[in-house]
Design a protein around this motif. Structure first.
Motif: not given
Length: 197
Positions: A8-30
């Motif tokens: 449960r703790l691992m699943a909760g941590a993954l749910v919280l981390a998903l938005p952060l991981l999703a923001s590391c996408g492609f086609n960024k200004a850099t």
């Protein structure tokens, strides 16, 4: 029981981390090609035009400089002309007929070639529209900034050492008998330490 709590703790941590991981996408200004500097680039053709500027040491005249990079392995290009276009079609570019070879996978810096001088009614700080023509019939039109011949660009305007004429080839006489112009063609810009290029 302990194992379920850990899952449960691992699943909760993954749910919280998903938005952060999703923001590391492609086609960024850099990820975009960016060259810090006053010059403009055009990378949309077989020949890249890089860091294009008109360097001006005095009003109404300047020198066009850029770097040309051939992207093809098996074909050379020849730069045959540079001319004003659009609202800038009255610019006088010398020489009007060029023959600058850009070898296959080659690179040419116009600073190292015979100077391409530009004359007209302009001054540093403006943006002129120029069209570069090639022997293939292709052309590239760019909005090229006009920069002061200071700091990095100091000494690159060869038009300043040549006699100037007004853009129309004649000067207008004021009632007092002296020639009038919107900008004095023979008056050089000053490059004080506070000036920006």
């Amino acid at each position: 029981m302990q194992r379920r709590r850990s899952l449960r703790l691992m699943a909760g941590a993954l749910v919280l981390a998903l938005p952060l991981l999703a923001s590391c996408g492609f086609n960024k200004a850099t990820d975009e090609v960016y060259t810090p500097g006053a010059g403009v680039d055009d990378r949309s053709h077989d020949v890249d035009v890089l860091s294009a500027v008109i360097v001006s040491a005095q009003a109404n005249s300047g020198t066009f400089i850029a770097s040309l990079s051939n992207n093809l392995d098996d074909k050379a290009f020849v730069l045959t002309g540079v001319a004003g276009s659009g609202d800038w079609s009255d610019l006088a570019v010398d020489p009007s007929d060029l023959s600058i070879n850009i070898p296959a996978r080659g690179f040419v810096n116009l600073v190292n070639e015979d100077p391409i001088t530009v004359r007209g009614d302009f001054e540093a700080g403006q943006v002129a529209e120029l069209t570069l023509s090639f022997d293939t019939g292709d052309s590239i039109t760019m909005a090229v900034p006009i920069v002061f011949a200071c700091h990095y660009y100091e000494g690159l305007d060869s038009s300043a050492s040549q006699p100037s004429e007004s853009p129309s080839g004649s000067s207008s006489e004021s009632p007092s008998g002296s020639a009038s112009s919107s900008a004095e063609p023979n008056e050089s810009y000053s490059c004080s330490p506070g000036d920006k290029s």
